[in-house]
Scaffold this active site. Structure first.
Site, short mmCIF file in Angstrom:
data_model
loop_
_atom_site.label_atom_id
_atom_site.label_comp_id
_atom_site.label_asym_id
_atom_site.label_seq_id
_atom_site.Cartn_x
_atom_site.Cartn_y
_atom_site.Cartn_z
N ALA A 90 0.82 -1.22 0.00
CA ALA A 90 0.00 0.00 0.00
C ALA A 90 0.85 1.27 0.00
O ALA A 90 0.45 2.29 -0.56
CB ALA A 90 -0.94 0.00 1.20
N GLN A 198 -6.60 -0.92 5.30
CA GLN A 198 -7.24 -1.46 6.51
C GLN A 198 -8.71 -1.80 6.26
O GLN A 198 -9.38 -2.31 7.16
CB GLN A 198 -7.16 -0.44 7.65
N CYS A 344 4.30 1.90 11.99
CA CYS A 344 5.23 2.64 11.14
C CYS A 344 5.87 3.79 11.88
O CYS A 344 6.94 4.25 11.53
CB CYS A 344 4.49 3.17 9.93
#
Length: 420
Positions: A90, A198, A344
């Protein structure tokens, strides 16, 4: 020596734990579904051809497998297989979408609209465009984490080239009103990009009904392998992007590089399973979310849910525990794999920028824990996580002078702390 042999504890990064923790961090990644692994294995061991080899059976069968996977991804989102382009994940999709669209239309379109709670890779791509002279509007969100659609409509200008709003937030799980956003973008003639990493396989997505022009998808969030994702790119009306990777022109020039057949096949299998089991997973995950929330709230007060409960994916429960320091809580929950925000950005000790955008106070933002529930989570795991969380919160509050003061009716916010 006998005592050492009996000890099953694990020491890693200087932390000693009694065994493998139970996993409640499904927003970070998910385990591969065994059915997905079964689909992948032949392409590692016997059907290992390069899908771009046009002269022999090995290439042909790999190519056929890639195209079948492409059709499965497309089916899950109501798209045409020719609108699906395989990437490494993504993050790459978001880069192609945000930079690629704006670079392609750079002569006429100089403005991007996104939100303050997007994933880092969308925000960073926007910052990159700003350095090149493009203008970016970062829409605020309401305290429940949703954008104000009227505010979005007002922000669109004649030179707006892209609106990028994520479908389901990775930290707080709120679901943005995609259909309304899509309608506004269609009326104003602006491409709508959504980061649906998500959301895929968890909430129903229909690119036509929602007016989506570009969409970023990832396999490892839906029980598929890591390292593969897909960009949905609308054909009619056609949206063009400037490729971010130069090379042999694979994926119709949008993304050069050999398509990795085994993991692409795994992505296709994960999408097919998700299409069949989405409703069942949703019901099960919702019940487990309720069980976890009720279990914690029945024994602990001053627990705040971050983000809307009404417009939310049930597998994400982000809670703040007042008067508890977040890092201490995480360290005390060594037997449960959870996180305090996004994987992240969890290397930084700053409070989550997503929670700050909701207007959450810094102290409450620091005490947030994100519980991620998924397809393979069991009731026993939820009950154990509840028990450990409650125990740890109560233990930390017992040591907290702030909690004592609050219970005594002192308004902590009004205290003037002396500087030492």
């Amino acid at each position: 020596l006998a005592a050492e042999e009996e000890d099953d504890s694990i020491t890693i990064k200087g932390v000693r734990i009694s065994g493998r923790p139970l996993y409640l961090d499904m927003q970070a990644t998910t385990p591969v579904d065994p059915r997905v692994l079964d689909a992948m294995l032949p392409f590692y061991l016997s059907r290992y051809g390069n899908p771009h080899s046009r002269t022999h059976l090995y290439g042909w069968e790999s190519d056929a497998a890639v195209e079948e996977a492409r059709a499965r991804v497309a089916r899950l989102i109501g798209a045409d297989p020719r609108e699906i382009f395989f990437t490494s994940g993504a993050t790459e999709c978001n880069n192609i979408a945000v930079k690629g669209v704006m670079h392609f239309y750079r002569d006429r379109r100089r403005h991007v609209i996104t939100t303050q709670t997007e994933h880092k890779c969308v925000l960073d791509s926007c910052r990159y465009l700003q350095q090149e002279g493009f203008e970016v509007t970062y829409l605020p969100v309401r305290p429940d984490g949703l954008i104000d659609v009227a505010q979005l409509a007002d922000a669109i200008r004649p030179d707006t080239g892209l609106v990028s709003v994520m479908a389901v937030n990775n930290e707080i799980g709120v679901v943005q009103p995609l259909e309304e956003i899509g309608r506004i973008c269609r009326e104003k003639g602006v491409p709508f990009h959504t980061d649906a990493a998500q959301a895929l396989g968890k909430i129903p997505i229909d690119v036509n009904q929602m007016g989506i022009g570009l969409m970023s998808l990832s396999a490892h969030k839906i029980y598929g392998p890591k390292g593969v994702g897909a960009l949905y790119l609308r054909r009619r009306p056609r949206i063009r992007v400037e490729p971010q990777m130069s090379g042999g022109g694979q994926e119709r020039g949008i993304r050069s590089g050999t398509v990795p057949t085994p993991i692409v096949v795994g992505f296709g299998a994960a999408c097919e399973i998700a299409a069949k089991e989405m409703d069942y997973d949703e019901r099960r995950v919702s019940a487990l979310q309720q069980r976890l929330l009720d279990g914690i709230r029945s024994k602990v007060d001053d627990v705040v849910i971050n983000g809307s409960m009404e417009h939310r994916y049930a597998g994400n429960l982000n809670l703040s525990f007042a008067y508890v320091e977040g890092e201490s809580l995480l360290m005390g929950l060594k037997e449960v794999a959870v996180s305090s925000g996004s994987a992240c950005t969890s290397a930084s000790l700053e409070p989550s920028y997503v929670l700050r955008a909701l207007g959450v106070d810094e102290d409450m933002a620091h005490t947030s824990i994100r519980f991620g529930i998924g397809r393979f989570t069991t009731e026993e795991e939820v009950d154990r996580a509840t028990e450990l969380t409650v125990h740890q919160v109560l233990k930390l509050r017992e040591m907290s002078p702030l909690y004592e003061m609050a219970k005594a009716g002192i308004d902590i916010k009004s205290i003037q702390w002396s500087q030492h």
